[in-house]
Motif scaffolding. Sequence first.
Motif, short mmCIF file in Angstrom:
data_model
loop_
_atom_site.label_atom_id
_atom_site.label_comp_id
_atom_site.label_asym_id
_atom_site.label_seq_id
_atom_site.Cartn_x
_atom_site.Cartn_y
_atom_site.Cartn_z
N LYS A 105 0.86 -1.20 0.00
CA LYS A 105 0.00 0.00 0.00
C LYS A 105 0.88 1.23 0.00
CE LYS A 105 -4.33 -1.07 2.33
NZ LYS A 105 -5.10 -0.94 3.54
N ASN A 106 1.09 1.78 -1.15
CA ASN A 106 1.78 3.07 -1.25
C ASN A 106 3.07 3.17 -0.45
OD1 ASN A 106 -0.26 3.92 -2.93
ND2 ASN A 106 -1.45 4.72 -1.23
N PRO A 107 4.15 2.58 -0.94
CA PRO A 107 5.43 2.75 -0.26
C PRO A 107 5.88 4.20 -0.33
CG PRO A 107 5.73 1.71 -2.41
CD PRO A 107 4.26 1.81 -2.18
N ALA A 108 6.68 4.58 0.64
CA ALA A 108 7.21 5.95 0.64
C ALA A 108 8.11 6.17 -0.57
CB ALA A 108 7.98 6.22 1.94
N VAL A 109 8.80 5.10 -0.96
CA VAL A 109 9.57 5.16 -2.20
C VAL A 109 9.70 3.73 -2.74
CG1 VAL A 109 11.81 5.02 -1.02
CG2 VAL A 109 11.71 5.95 -3.30
N ALA A 110 9.65 3.60 -4.05
CA ALA A 110 9.86 2.31 -4.71
C ALA A 110 11.21 2.39 -5.42
CB ALA A 110 8.76 2.02 -5.71
N ILE A 111 12.09 1.44 -5.10
CA ILE A 111 13.44 1.45 -5.69
C ILE A 111 13.55 0.28 -6.65
CG2 ILE A 111 15.91 1.36 -5.19
CD1 ILE A 111 15.22 2.13 -2.28
N LEU A 112 13.82 0.61 -7.91
CA LEU A 112 14.02 -0.44 -8.91
C LEU A 112 15.49 -0.85 -8.88
CD1 LEU A 112 12.57 -1.76 -11.56
CD2 LEU A 112 14.09 -0.22 -12.76
N LEU A 113 15.76 -2.14 -8.81
CA LEU A 113 17.13 -2.63 -8.77
C LEU A 113 17.37 -3.55 -9.97
CD1 LEU A 113 17.31 -3.57 -4.99
CD2 LEU A 113 18.33 -1.58 -6.07
N SER A 114 18.47 -3.34 -10.64
CA SER A 114 18.80 -4.18 -11.79
C SER A 114 20.31 -4.37 -11.84
CB SER A 114 18.30 -3.54 -13.08
OG SER A 114 18.91 -2.28 -13.27
N THR A 162 12.85 5.59 -7.73
CA THR A 162 14.22 5.78 -8.17
C THR A 162 14.76 4.43 -8.60
OG1 THR A 162 16.35 6.82 -7.68
CG2 THR A 162 15.39 5.47 -5.94
N ALA A 163 15.95 4.43 -9.20
CA ALA A 163 16.49 3.16 -9.71
C ALA A 163 18.00 3.14 -9.61
CB ALA A 163 16.06 2.95 -11.16
N PHE A 164 18.53 1.95 -9.29
CA PHE A 164 19.98 1.74 -9.22
C PHE A 164 20.33 0.50 -10.03
CE2 PHE A 164 19.75 4.89 -6.22
CZ PHE A 164 19.24 4.53 -4.99
N ASP A 165 21.56 0.52 -10.59
CA ASP A 165 22.02 -0.64 -11.36
C ASP A 165 23.38 -1.09 -10.86
OD1 ASP A 165 23.49 -1.81 -14.01
OD2 ASP A 165 21.35 -2.19 -14.10
N LEU A 166 23.62 -2.41 -10.95
CA LEU A 166 24.82 -3.00 -10.40
C LEU A 166 26.01 -2.96 -11.36
CD1 LEU A 166 25.74 -4.57 -7.90
CD2 LEU A 166 24.77 -6.63 -8.89
N ARG A 214 19.44 6.67 -11.13
CA ARG A 214 20.26 7.68 -10.48
C ARG A 214 21.71 7.22 -10.29
NH1 ARG A 214 17.68 11.84 -7.89
NH2 ARG A 214 19.80 12.67 -7.79
N SER A 215 21.90 5.94 -9.97
CA SER A 215 23.27 5.47 -9.69
C SER A 215 23.53 4.14 -10.36
CB SER A 215 23.48 5.29 -8.18
OG SER A 215 23.17 6.46 -7.48
N GLN A 224 21.99 5.96 -22.20
CA GLN A 224 20.92 6.91 -22.56
C GLN A 224 19.57 6.37 -22.11
OE1 GLN A 224 20.89 7.78 -26.76
NE2 GLN A 224 23.03 8.41 -26.72
N ALA A 225 19.38 5.06 -22.31
CA ALA A 225 18.11 4.44 -21.91
C ALA A 225 17.94 4.54 -20.39
CB ALA A 225 18.08 2.97 -22.34
N PHE A 226 19.01 4.30 -19.67
CA PHE A 226 18.95 4.39 -18.21
C PHE A 226 18.61 5.81 -17.78
CE2 PHE A 226 19.70 0.20 -17.95
CZ PHE A 226 20.79 -0.32 -17.26
N SER A 227 19.12 6.76 -18.51
CA SER A 227 18.80 8.15 -18.19
C SER A 227 17.31 8.40 -18.39
CB SER A 227 19.64 9.06 -19.08
OG SER A 227 19.30 10.40 -18.86
N GLN A 228 16.77 7.87 -19.44
CA GLN A 228 15.33 8.05 -19.70
C GLN A 228 14.48 7.33 -18.66
OE1 GLN A 228 14.10 7.26 -23.78
NE2 GLN A 228 16.09 7.94 -24.51
N LEU A 229 15.02 6.26 -18.10
CA LEU A 229 14.28 5.52 -17.07
C LEU A 229 14.54 6.08 -15.67
CD1 LEU A 229 14.74 1.84 -18.35
CD2 LEU A 229 12.80 3.36 -18.66
N ASN A 230 15.20 7.22 -15.62
CA ASN A 230 15.46 7.91 -14.35
C ASN A 230 16.30 7.10 -13.37
OD1 ASN A 230 14.01 10.27 -15.01
ND2 ASN A 230 12.10 9.21 -14.57
#
Lengths: 399, 346
Positions: free
Chosen positions: B61-70, B110-114, B142-143, B134-140
Amino acid sequence: MNESFNRRSRVTQVHTVSMLVVMGVGITVLLSGYGKDDPKVRINSTRTLKRDPPLATGNKLPEFYLAEDKRKGSFGVFTVGMTKHVDFEIQNKGVIPLIIKKYRDSCNCLDFKFIPEEIPPGESGILRAIYKPTAPRKAGVFNLFFRTNDPKNEEVKLQISGSVVPPFELLPKERWDFGEIDYRDPKQRTTFCGYVISKFLPSFELNSMECSSKKISVTKTPIDAEMKKKYHAKSGYAIDVKLEEHLSVGVLYEGVTISLSTGDYLVGKLIKVRGLRLGPFMFQAIGDADWSPEENGLDLGSFSSRTGKTAKIAVIVKDLKDIDLKLTNITTDPKFLKIKLVKVKNFHSKTRQKFELIFEVPPNSPPMTRLGKEAGIIEVETNHPFADRIRFLINFVSY
Amino acid sequence: MVLPFIRRFEYEVSFILLCGCVAMMITGCGEKKNTASSESNSVSSKVEIVRELRPLFMDWKNPAVAILLSGELDGYLEPCGCSPEIQLGGLSHRADLVRMIQKDKNWPYTAFDLGNIVQRDRRQDKIKFRHILQAFSQLNYRSIALGTSEIRLGADLLLTLENLSPNNKDVKPNFIDANIEIYESTDFGPRRFQILEVNHIKIAVTAIVGEGLKIELFPEGANPAIKIQNPFVSLQKTVAEMKKHQPDLLVLLAHSSQEETRELTRKIADFDLVLSADGPEDGLPDPEKIGKTMIVNVGKKGKYVGVVGYFPDDNKNRLRFKLIDLDRRRFKDHPAMMKMMKDYQQ
């Protein structure tokens, strides 16, 4: 009579052609699948799947049985080229034959056999998963889904774990990069060590090693227990690559071809070796500048001679200590080419300084093409004690 | 005019009509047969569809933030093609997931990649690398952590990237790494860590390359332009600096073996979330817990991504993890990613 005969002959020909045309159309339409269901699944689609096998209906049914704790298997750890299988023994406790078909699995690398293809009532059968990998795969689990004709066990999930290691591995994995080679440094090594190991084979032979040129030479030593433990290997060799003394300045690209064998097969591998003998300068492109380290050259591309073109590269300089780098004497061909050196003041490094070199074809210079062997040249003299002269190639087309 | 024609060729016309009828019967029967068998199994098939593709995040139910990890994309712009029945992965499907999180769910994101964006260092891979950035930039994103593949691309290429510069605050995403030094200078980058704020939640993120991976990159005795320092020593200093910012979440992108990740996590217990490399290809659906730290693994080839939801008000379950298969049956192609792939191919 002749007229009648001719007419019938013509009729026969027309019949034959017409029949062939219509049958051809009919067969084509049939084979193209017109009217059949689209096998793709769409979550919002009103279309339905064609199920295989179809579910049994009525009072007489099959019954799939495999205990929950028997629904997992393991291929273990093995290597590319080997074949492994896992069997699941399945019982049919029903009264009509049980049919099992593969639905999907998490990779496209397994084959399946159903022995027998239909399990008679009251009997058992084997579902065999066969794995013959063509590439290494890290330890993981295959999820396998099967469909049966038993309405109470429409879909069955099985899991098989396993890990596929390559028969041989090179360490480093890709190119062996020695980095910067500076003969003036008394600590500079000229011998570098990599490894060829096997995490699967208890032993193997390193039959031969052939170098691409006399710039490098190689020797081998079997690895000891400590090295085996460090790299999780069962067997292997340390390979020492020695550089010839006083390599010329520039990039070194060489190769070592090694031949490995076990009792079963022979494998060849190429170790690519790279090193970089610089003077005290390291040049780096800035932004979209097209810099070629191998040529010490810059490609300015095509541009209007009216507007001219500018490009920048960074220069990282060693061994200057307390003095700034200066360009003391500049000669260019064509004469209108310009070069300027600017120090980057807020750069922090323990051993180096940073400058920017700005190359320019000024606006309204004569249009010309200077490419390849005809590239423009800028030669500069410097106050650096170990590199008093630098030469740059400038490729460009101004129109 | 027609009638005399028909009378003259009555046999031929009737024969053609007969053949046409036969052809239509064949195709028509086939259709009816399929419909009949489909109907008898249609209910169970629809139930199957529902079971396989349940809505995502059902109990969130509505997290304060959702972090995408890849991570460990290894150059797979498109689904890996591993299974003919189900195509998983691809940046296009990933973009659709991001759209779902941001637009449908309206969650702060937000999103981070390994790292290990591409696999090799050939010219083609370098071109692909720039397109994926460039694609990662479009997908916002950050790190991004620098992985072994990025290091293999070489200092020559990395230093041309604005994403690497520690002083460039406007470019996203940024490369981060606590234990990598280029030309023995911290001025070149990558940044040691990054602080970002999403929905008033302050997140501090850093990354390391494992010491055990050195031998995969350089032979013993090499003097490379990119040096890997001791990750434990580097992390200690970096964490101390990160904590000065009083973040709500401390995140580590650990480009190391699972064994080394666990060891680092035991020694430095400050992290809330660790994304580790070196797991199975399909990721691990259940995170590992060491102390307060949640360690997750999202697999390789971009078939799966992870989403971590942060629920600061839930004391028992502040962080929740979901491993998501980027299944083409659920996710649609995204126009921006399709364009990027087209540009790359050209």
